[in-house]
Design a protein around this motif. Structure first.
Motif, short mmCIF file in Angstrom:
data_model
loop_
_atom_site.label_atom_id
_atom_site.label_comp_id
_atom_site.label_asym_id
_atom_site.label_seq_id
_atom_site.Cartn_x
_atom_site.Cartn_y
_atom_site.Cartn_z
N TRP A 13 -54.73 60.40 -41.00
CA TRP A 13 -56.11 60.76 -40.69
C TRP A 13 -56.70 59.76 -39.71
O TRP A 13 -57.30 60.13 -38.71
N GLN A 14 -56.54 58.47 -40.02
CA GLN A 14 -57.17 57.43 -39.20
C GLN A 14 -56.66 57.45 -37.77
O GLN A 14 -57.43 57.31 -36.82
N GLY A 61 -66.78 63.23 -42.05
CA GLY A 61 -67.72 64.34 -42.04
C GLY A 61 -67.99 64.88 -40.65
O GLY A 61 -68.51 65.98 -40.49
N GLU A 62 -67.64 64.11 -39.61
CA GLU A 62 -67.84 64.53 -38.23
C GLU A 62 -66.70 65.39 -37.70
O GLU A 62 -66.77 65.88 -36.57
N VAL A 91 -57.59 71.60 -37.00
CA VAL A 91 -56.70 70.51 -37.41
C VAL A 91 -57.49 69.37 -38.02
O VAL A 91 -57.12 68.82 -39.06
N ALA A 92 -58.60 68.99 -37.39
CA ALA A 92 -59.41 67.89 -37.92
C ALA A 92 -59.95 68.23 -39.30
O ALA A 92 -59.96 67.39 -40.20
N ILE A 93 -60.37 69.47 -39.48
CA ILE A 93 -60.90 69.88 -40.78
C ILE A 93 -59.78 69.91 -41.82
O ILE A 93 -59.97 69.52 -42.96
N ARG A 148 -57.13 67.99 -41.81
CA ARG A 148 -56.86 66.59 -42.14
C ARG A 148 -57.93 66.04 -43.08
O ARG A 148 -57.64 65.32 -44.02
N ARG A 149 -59.19 66.39 -42.83
CA ARG A 149 -60.28 65.96 -43.71
C ARG A 149 -60.07 66.54 -45.11
O ARG A 149 -60.32 65.87 -46.11
N ALA A 150 -59.60 67.78 -45.19
CA ALA A 150 -59.35 68.41 -46.49
C ALA A 150 -58.33 67.61 -47.30
O ALA A 150 -58.46 67.49 -48.51
N MET A 151 -57.33 67.05 -46.63
CA MET A 151 -56.35 66.21 -47.34
C MET A 151 -57.05 65.04 -48.01
O MET A 151 -56.74 64.68 -49.15
N LEU A 152 -57.99 64.43 -47.32
CA LEU A 152 -58.73 63.30 -47.88
C LEU A 152 -59.57 63.74 -49.08
O LEU A 152 -59.59 63.06 -50.11
#
Length: 123
Positions: free
Chosen positions: A63-64, A76-77, A82-84, A86-90
């Motif tokens: 993610w980072q 949250g940004e 793909v970004a969403i 990856r955020r879902a994994m977190l």
């Protein structure tokens, strides 16, 4: 008292707590059989827990890395598929810590609840 932190900082702190608990013996770390592939492999629960911590750290690092490349400072940004994802994994990782006082309910993933089990797919 709740400490303001983002989801990445929250996850890193929880993983560090788990690793410290494994290393100082707070968790019982007996030997257990690994699931049946017919092999002789055995491993301690502690080793498997440490591996799980390493895998969680790899998800966070992934993610980072992507966030840095895209200039995202706060998960949250995240925008775009793909970004969403990856955020879902977190958020899914963080969900296992829902009872922690520093957990932010705003991180709760909106997972589908009406999914029915289908026929298993063949590989």
């Amino acid at each position: 008292m709740m400490v303001a932190m983002n989801i990445v900082e929250f996850l890193e702190a929880r993983i560090a707590e788990e690793e410290a608990g494994i290393l100082d013996g707070s968790f019982v770390v007996g030997t257990s059989e690994l699931p049946g592939d017919g092999g002789e492999a055995k491993g301690s629960l502690g080793e498997r827990m440490q591996e799980e911590c390493a895998q969680k750290r790899a998800i966070i690092a992934s993610w980072q890395e992507a966030a840095d490349e895209e200039g995202i400072e706060d998960p949250g940004e995240a925008q775009g598929t793909v970004a969403i994802a990856r955020r879902a994994m977190l958020t899914i990782l963080a969900g296992s810590y829902r009872d922690h006082p520093d957990y932010d309910p705003g991180w709760s993933p909106e997972l589908p609840t009406d999914v029915t089990a289908g026929e298993p797919t063949e590989r």
